[in-house]
Motif scaffolding. Structure first.
Motif, short mmCIF file in Angstrom:
data_model
loop_
_atom_site.label_atom_id
_atom_site.label_comp_id
_atom_site.label_asym_id
_atom_site.label_seq_id
_atom_site.Cartn_x
_atom_site.Cartn_y
_atom_site.Cartn_z
N ASP A 168 45.96 51.20 102.71
CA ASP A 168 46.58 52.48 102.98
C ASP A 168 46.86 53.06 101.60
OD1 ASP A 168 48.62 54.49 103.17
OD2 ASP A 168 49.11 53.77 105.17
N ALA A 169 46.05 54.01 101.17
CA ALA A 169 46.10 54.53 99.80
C ALA A 169 47.48 55.09 99.43
CB ALA A 169 45.02 55.59 99.59
N ARG A 170 48.15 55.73 100.39
CA ARG A 170 49.47 56.30 100.08
C ARG A 170 50.49 55.22 99.74
NH1 ARG A 170 48.28 59.44 104.86
NH2 ARG A 170 47.35 61.40 104.20
N ILE A 171 50.49 54.17 100.55
CA ILE A 171 51.43 53.07 100.29
C ILE A 171 51.05 52.38 98.98
CG2 ILE A 171 52.23 50.81 101.07
CD1 ILE A 171 52.05 51.86 103.94
N MET A 201 53.57 51.83 95.73
CA MET A 201 53.87 50.50 95.21
C MET A 201 53.53 50.42 93.72
SD MET A 201 55.17 49.05 97.84
CE MET A 201 55.19 47.29 97.77
N ILE A 202 52.40 50.99 93.33
CA ILE A 202 51.99 50.96 91.93
C ILE A 202 52.91 51.81 91.07
CG2 ILE A 202 50.15 51.62 90.33
CD1 ILE A 202 48.16 50.78 92.54
N LYS A 203 53.37 52.94 91.61
CA LYS A 203 54.33 53.76 90.87
C LYS A 203 55.61 52.97 90.59
CE LYS A 203 53.19 58.46 92.33
NZ LYS A 203 53.68 59.59 93.14
N ASN A 240 55.82 49.60 90.37
CA ASN A 240 55.53 48.50 89.45
C ASN A 240 54.02 48.27 89.42
OD1 ASN A 240 55.14 45.96 88.23
ND2 ASN A 240 57.04 45.14 89.07
N ILE A 241 53.42 48.43 88.26
CA ILE A 241 51.96 48.30 88.18
C ILE A 241 51.48 46.90 88.50
CG2 ILE A 241 51.69 50.20 86.55
CD1 ILE A 241 51.16 48.08 84.37
N ASP A 242 52.35 45.93 88.49
CA ASP A 242 51.94 44.57 88.84
C ASP A 242 51.41 44.48 90.28
OD1 ASP A 242 52.68 43.76 86.32
OD2 ASP A 242 54.61 42.94 86.95
N PHE A 243 51.86 45.38 91.14
CA PHE A 243 51.36 45.38 92.52
C PHE A 243 49.87 45.65 92.58
CE2 PHE A 243 55.88 46.25 93.57
CZ PHE A 243 56.08 45.15 94.38
N SER A 244 49.32 46.26 91.56
CA SER A 244 47.89 46.56 91.56
C SER A 244 47.04 45.29 91.66
CB SER A 244 47.49 47.38 90.33
OG SER A 244 47.67 46.61 89.15
N ALA A 245 47.57 44.17 91.20
CA ALA A 245 46.83 42.91 91.28
C ALA A 245 46.68 42.41 92.72
CB ALA A 245 47.53 41.84 90.44
N TYR A 246 47.49 42.94 93.62
CA TYR A 246 47.44 42.51 95.01
C TYR A 246 46.70 43.51 95.91
CZ TYR A 246 50.81 39.10 93.46
OH TYR A 246 51.42 38.08 92.79
N LEU A 247 46.12 44.52 95.30
CA LEU A 247 45.46 45.58 96.07
C LEU A 247 43.95 45.47 95.94
CD1 LEU A 247 47.72 48.55 94.97
CD2 LEU A 247 47.83 47.29 97.12
N ASN A 250 63.15 51.76 100.69
CA ASN A 250 62.02 52.52 101.23
C ASN A 250 60.69 51.80 100.97
OD1 ASN A 250 62.32 53.17 98.39
ND2 ASN A 250 60.91 54.88 98.70
N LEU A 251 60.56 51.15 99.82
CA LEU A 251 59.33 50.41 99.54
C LEU A 251 59.28 49.09 100.29
CD1 LEU A 251 58.59 51.13 95.79
CD2 LEU A 251 57.61 52.20 97.81
N MET A 252 60.45 48.49 100.52
CA MET A 252 60.49 47.27 101.32
C MET A 252 59.96 47.56 102.72
SD MET A 252 61.03 44.07 101.53
CE MET A 252 62.07 43.53 100.19
N GLU A 253 60.34 48.71 103.26
CA GLU A 253 59.85 49.13 104.57
C GLU A 253 58.32 49.24 104.56
OE1 GLU A 253 60.29 53.14 107.21
OE2 GLU A 253 62.15 52.32 106.38
N HIS A 254 57.76 49.82 103.51
CA HIS A 254 56.30 49.94 103.38
C HIS A 254 55.64 48.57 103.26
CE1 HIS A 254 56.17 54.22 103.35
NE2 HIS A 254 56.67 54.38 102.13
N ALA A 255 56.24 47.69 102.46
CA ALA A 255 55.67 46.35 102.26
C ALA A 255 55.63 45.59 103.59
CB ALA A 255 56.48 45.59 101.22
N VAL A 256 56.69 45.68 104.35
CA VAL A 256 56.74 45.02 105.65
C VAL A 256 55.69 45.64 106.59
CG1 VAL A 256 58.18 44.67 107.71
CG2 VAL A 256 59.12 44.25 105.42
#
Length: 164
Positions: free
Chosen positions: A89-92, A96-98, A100-107, A140-146
């Motif tokens: 989901d590109a928006r989420i 997430m990357i905004k 913390n860029i570390d999330f990019s490793a999981y995408l 708000n991001l926790m909600e997206h992660a879940v």
């Protein structure tokens, strides 16, 4: 071929990191993976179609597909079926990357369809509960992660059961 191998290496990086971190904490690589066997009456082709249909209905885009077993076969390597599907989901992902860029490793989120040495078909993915637990996200991001975790699990369940 280089592109496929590079894609595979990139796909494995997050698991390599988690494995090195987790081993120190007494965890194994298996502790970081969610696995679902395909139901006896579900073919691997049916599982693929079910996952694609479910992802589409949940507004998750299939952004990449790597039929690794075909590449291996073209190289003369005898192998069981291995396919990697990447959903997003590109928006989420952007949010997430905004944060913390570390999330990019999981995408993007990956689901692998794999046949084990006994001929049993499985769907596997990174156990997002492990990542979410370490993330320290704002509400708000926790909600997206879940939501991402639940969506990936729903896609896998649809594939494992052949549910359209």
């Amino acid at each position: 071929m280089r592109k496929i191998l590079l894609s595979l290496l990139i796909a494995l990086l997050p698991l390599t990191f988690l494995a090195s971190q987790s081993h120190a904490e007494g965890m194994t690589i298996a502790d970081t993976v969610l696995k679902m066997p395909l139901a006896e009456d579900v073919s691997m082709d049916d599982a693929v179609e079910s996952m694609k249909l479910r992802a589409n209905s949940l507004n998750f885009k299939l952004v990449a597909h790597l039929p690794l077993y075909k590449e291996l076969e073209s190289m003369g390597v005898e192998t069981k079926r291995i396919e990697i599907f990447q959903f997003c989901d590109a928006r989420i992902a952007n949010e997430m990357i905004k944060e913390n860029i570390d999330f990019s490793a999981y995408l993007p989120c990956r689901i692998t369809l794999i046949e084990d040495q006994d001929g049993k078909a499985w769907l596997t993915t990174l156990d997002l509960d492990k990542v979410i637990g370490m993330a320290d996200l704002p509400p708000n991001l926790m909600e997206h992660a879940v939501k991402v975790r639940d969506t990936i699990e729903e896609i896998m369940t649809a594939g494992a059961t052949g549910d359209l």
